[in-house]
Design a protein around this motif. Structure first.
Motif, PDB file in Angstrom:
ATOM      1  N   VAL A  17       5.792   0.283   4.314  1.00 58.71           N
ATOM      2  CA  VAL A  17       5.567  -1.018   4.204  1.00 58.71           C
ATOM      3  C   VAL A  17       7.025  -1.710   3.290  1.00 58.71           C
ATOM      4  O   VAL A  17       6.645  -3.096   3.251  1.00 58.71           O
ATOM      5  CB  VAL A  17       3.541  -1.338   3.531  1.00 58.71           C
ATOM      6  N   GLU A  58       2.334  -3.361   7.997  1.00 57.07           N
ATOM      7  CA  GLU A  58       1.087  -2.402   8.316  1.00 57.07           C
ATOM      8  C   GLU A  58       0.722  -1.995   9.522  1.00 57.07           C
ATOM      9  O   GLU A  58       1.185  -1.204  10.653  1.00 57.07           O
ATOM     10  CB  GLU A  58      -0.189  -2.817   7.376  1.00 57.07           C
ATOM     11  N   LYS A  59       1.095  -3.171   9.895  1.00 58.95           N
ATOM     12  CA  LYS A  59       0.783  -3.039  11.551  1.00 58.95           C
ATOM     13  C   LYS A  59       2.330  -2.696  12.147  1.00 58.95           C
ATOM     14  O   LYS A  59       1.406  -1.966  13.003  1.00 58.95           O
ATOM     15  CB  LYS A  59       0.567  -4.351  12.241  1.00 58.95           C
ATOM     16  N   SER A  64       4.173  -0.346  11.016  1.00 59.81           N
ATOM     17  CA  SER A  64       4.035   1.509  10.581  1.00 59.81           C
ATOM     18  C   SER A  64       3.168   1.661  11.350  1.00 59.81           C
ATOM     19  O   SER A  64       2.595   3.154  11.122  1.00 59.81           O
ATOM     20  CB  SER A  64       4.174   1.044   9.076  1.00 59.81           C
ATOM     21  N   PRO A  93       0.934  -1.437  -0.561  1.00 57.44           N
ATOM     22  CA  PRO A  93      -0.233   0.262  -0.001  1.00 57.44           C
ATOM     23  C   PRO A  93       0.942   0.969  -0.001  1.00 57.44           C
ATOM     24  O   PRO A  93      -0.166   2.121  -0.700  1.00 57.44           O
ATOM     25  CB  PRO A  93      -1.189  -0.575   1.115  1.00 57.44           C
ATOM     26  N   ASN A  94       2.237   1.342   0.625  1.00 56.02           N
ATOM     27  CA  ASN A  94       2.736   2.358   0.240  1.00 56.02           C
ATOM     28  C   ASN A  94       4.131   2.133   0.772  1.00 56.02           C
ATOM     29  O   ASN A  94       4.596   1.114   0.858  1.00 56.02           O
ATOM     30  CB  ASN A  94       2.540   3.280   1.492  1.00 56.02           C
TER      31      ASN A  94
END
Length: 351
Positions: A130, A345-346, A348, A126-127
């Motif tokens: 990540v 993700e978690k 971040s 997503p970014n």
């Protein structure tokens, strides 16, 4: 400590500790000169890349050259703009041992190593935060090690970036707007299938053929990260860009196994360390140029930002591609990749 930090620390200790170890005794009590004691059998490394000298990839290659030449007696000659051939040709030359180093995207590499398709599955990363964590994880390390049994040595993942759609026909705000567009893609079956799932007519071709194809109307559009669009003046032959961000494309710094085996242990360790340091530098430069490139694009093209609903629509339209490639890539690899993304993700979100 991060994987990259561990590699740097271990690499530095390794270089320092092995310098004095020239002779070892084997089980038969005879002395053999180790690889360390031998000088490298090659002195010049030929480094091929598809991008031009304005691209951040060239900055990374130049940093790699600087670090290698500072810590070894090796010389690195860089050949930009596909002078020695496109990514696919470079990979073939690496396998044959007629080229030493290259930095292809994962898509052309996946033509030879199907597992590498995992990095080009649509709408997964997503970014950038990540991406950084995933590409310096144990999963990434395992993917690099996988190449060692297949005539290549994987050194590090660098960054190409998120890919976005441009075209010369119409504004794209939804999947329906993609239908019928002739879109140039990399020479990757997965990319072809993803754009077919979106209703486009994908056309694979080498990047160095793209500008002319757009200019002549052979294709309506293409998809690439911001720097590739801006630094190659694609805005001169494209009117619209949509921030699809459909794929985050890593680059893979790879070495010919035949060339690698001609390096001394000292030089191998120095080259590995240079790859990590140059990768960090290339990523920083790429992010900076990414912002500058977007500004250039906005000054010359109409830029459309997808709504969250539209982005969800795009992702849903390509879910069948992920399912189709499960057997090609390996279900265990896809599962490990998605778990690593979720973990990143978690982490971040906490930071």
């Amino acid at each position: 400590m991060s994987r990259s930090g561990k590699i740097l620390a271990i690499g530095g200790l390794f270089i320092a500790s092995i310098i004095g170890a020239a002779i070892v005794t084997n089980g038969n009590n005879t002395t053999n000169t180790t690889n360390l004691a031998c000088e490298s059998q090659i002195k010049t490394l030929r480094f091929s890349m598809s991008s031009n000298t304005q691209h951040p990839i060239y900055d990374g290659a130049s940093k790699f050259k600087e670090l290698v030449e500072k810590t070894t007696d090796l010389t690195v000659d860089i050949y930009p703009s596909a002078q020695l051939g496109d990514d696919r040709a470079a990979i073939e030359m690496l396998q044959l041992g007629t080229l030493d180093v290259s930095i292809p995207s994962t898509a052309p590499l996946a033509n030879f190593y199907p597992e590498y398709n995992v990095f080009d599955l649509p709408f997964m990363i997503p970014n950038e935060a990540v991406a950084d964590k995933v590409l310096r994880s144990d999963f990434a390390g395992d993917m690099l090690e996988m190449l060692q049994s297949r005539r290549l040595i994987g050194l590090d993942f660098w960054e190409n970036g998120f890919r976005h759609l441009t075209n010369s026909r119409r504004t794209v705000t939804s999947v329906d707007d993609v239908k019928g567009l002739k879109v140039r893609t990399m020479e990757s079956p997965l990319h072809l299938d993803a754009w077919k799932a979106l209703g486009a007519t994908p056309t694979p071709m080498a990047f160095n053929e793209l500008f002319t194809a757009l200019q002549q109307g052979t294709v309506d559009g293409q998809e690439n990260p911001y720097p590739n669009i801006a630094l190659n003046n694609l805005y001169e032959v494209q009117k619209q860009m949509t921030d699809t961000g459909h794929v985050y494309t890593p680059l893979v710094l790879i070495f010919s196994e035949a060339s690698w085996n001609k390096l001394s242990a000292h030089d191998q360790a120095a080259v590995r360390q240079a790859a990590i340091e140059a990768g960090d530098y290339q990523r920083e430069v790429n992010r900076r140029v990414n912002n500058d490139s977007l500004a250039t694009i906005k000054a010359n093209m109409q830029v459309t930002e997808l709504t969250p609903e539209a982005r969800s629509e795009f992702r849903k339209a390509t879910e069948s591609v992920v399912d189709k490639y499960r057997d090609v890539i390996g279900g265990d690899i896809i599962d490990s990749f998605t778990k690593e993304i979720a973990k990143a993700e978690k982490e971040s979100a906490v930071q």
